[in-house]
Design an enzyme around this catalytic site. Structure first.
Site, PDB file in Angstrom:
ATOM      1  N   HIS A 151       9.679  -1.936   6.144  1.00 52.50           N
ATOM      2  CA  HIS A 151       9.377  -1.230   4.904  1.00 52.50           C
ATOM      3  C   HIS A 151       9.834   0.221   5.011  1.00 52.50           C
ATOM      4  O   HIS A 151      10.195   0.708   6.082  1.00 52.50           O
ATOM      5  CB  HIS A 151       7.873  -1.240   4.624  1.00 52.50           C
ATOM      6  CG  HIS A 151       7.313  -2.595   4.296  1.00 52.50           C
ATOM      7  ND1 HIS A 151       6.203  -2.766   3.501  1.00 52.50           N
ATOM      8  CD2 HIS A 151       7.703  -3.839   4.637  1.00 52.50           C
ATOM      9  CE1 HIS A 151       5.924  -4.054   3.371  1.00 52.50           C
ATOM     10  NE2 HIS A 151       6.818  -4.723   4.064  1.00 52.50           N
ATOM     11  N   GLU A 165       6.970   0.544   9.040  1.00 51.37           N
ATOM     12  CA  GLU A 165       7.401   1.543   8.060  1.00 51.37           C
ATOM     13  C   GLU A 165       8.360   2.480   8.783  1.00 51.37           C
ATOM     14  O   GLU A 165       7.966   3.208   9.685  1.00 51.37           O
ATOM     15  CB  GLU A 165       6.195   2.307   7.516  1.00 51.37           C
ATOM     16  CG  GLU A 165       5.143   1.424   6.845  1.00 51.37           C
ATOM     17  CD  GLU A 165       5.473   1.119   5.395  1.00 51.37           C
ATOM     18  OE1 GLU A 165       6.473   1.674   4.881  1.00 51.37           O
ATOM     19  OE2 GLU A 165       4.728   0.337   4.775  1.00 51.37           O
TER      20      GLU A 165
END
Length: 322
Positions: A69, A160
């Site tokens: 992500h 992330e």
């Protein structure tokens, strides 16, 4: 899988660091809120992309995974949703394998120079060591990592990798340089723990047999695949494996996981069940549990949900000395 959301990727004509209009698919659904949820009903219409991933997870015995992500720099681990039985009264939601998940997240973050920095994205919340429990960060319903762990028997964390939601393509070389060591080291962790096959007394592999560590059973029991194979990611230590065949008493096997995997292989432990007589038929059942909120009726706290200095020290030891 290069992208779960090709619609969203194509929708972004001009990358934006802070706002990503391509988060949703062409039907305007966020796919990372679209999976069945183990804690509460997720009644959104299941999207074709989500259904395809769920079917794909049934075709192979996936053991370890990560989804990539943007929008922060942190390795987030399950659960993303929770109930008091998983520790939400402590502002977190922990799996029975919390020690393994913390270790996996630390393994990735410790090799990423930016994740190790203190608040690299200058957000309101800091991530010590570059990791965070998903529920502690913010609860979400219908996420992929919880689904993979519960229903697909696959340990997944969310990575992330950028402060920008949608960074420009010119940044790709630097992303690779910053993450390649972490990615390779993370992939190696598929070789921690124990693996093997379950056989009857005639040496026939037994599919769909429950195989669980005695003190960390999953709400959706982990089972052998069609080849009678099982895979359990575990940190070094002593464990009791409980094998259960319908209609028979559980069979217990003691194993000791060594400090380091040998030749990129988990500890190999085949188990021969001492049953008298031919196991003619193991009742067929869906190896996946029903797609319902499996945690909704649980009461109390498991040992993993309670604060544990020992657990923290054990995890830190493996990070420092692996």
């Amino acid at each position: 899988m290069p992208s779960m959301n090709p619609d969203g990727f194509e929708a972004v004509l001009k990358p934006d660091c802070f706002y990503n209009k391509g988060r949703e698919n062409s039907n305007f659904y966020d796919l990372n809120r679209n999976f069945p949820d183990a804690f509460e009903f997720n009644n959104v219409p299941r999207q074709p992309e989500t259904v395809a991933v769920m079917k794909w997870l049934n075709t192979e015995t996936f053991v370890l995974s990560a989804n990539l992500h943007g929008g922060a720099l942190v390795a987030s681990y399950p659960f993303d949703n929770g109930v008091p039985a998983t520790g939400t009264l402590y502002s977190r939601s922990l799996t029975p394998d919390d020690d393994v998940f913390q270790y996996l997240a630390h393994t990735y973050a410790s090799r990423n120079p930016d994740m190790r920095k203190r608040n690299p994205c200058r957000t309101k919340i800091e991530f010590p060591g570059g990791i965070v429990n998903g529920y502690f960060w913010y609860p979400l319903k219908g996420g992929m990592q919880d689904y993979n762990y519960i229903w697909a028997q696959c340990f997944e964390i969310t990575l992330e990798l950028s402060c920008c939601k949608y960074p420009r393509k010119e940044k790709l070389p630097s992303f690779w340089n910053e993450n390649k060591d972490s990615l390779i080291d993370y992939i190696k962790q598929v070789h921690i723990g124990v693996k093997g096959q379950i056989f009857d007394q005639n040496g026939t592999p037994l599919p769909n047999v429950t195989v669980e560590v005695q003190d960390r059973k999953h709400v959706c029991p982990y089972r052998t695949n069609k080849f009678g194979e099982y895979y359990l990611l575990l940190l070094p230590g002593f464990y009791v494996i409980e094998v259960t065949v319908p209609g028979h008493d559980p069979h217990l096997t003691k194993v000791t996981i060594p400090p380091k995997s040998q030749n990129f292989s988990a500890l190999k432990k085949d188990i021969l069940l001492p049953f008298r007589g031919q196991l003619d038929h193991i009742p067929e059942s869906d190896p996946l549990c029903p797609i319902i909120p499996l945690y909704r009726d649980l009461q109390g706290h498991s040992a993993a949900t309670k604060p544990s200095l020992f657990l923290f020290l054990v995890t830190l030891f493996h990070i420092l000395f692996k």
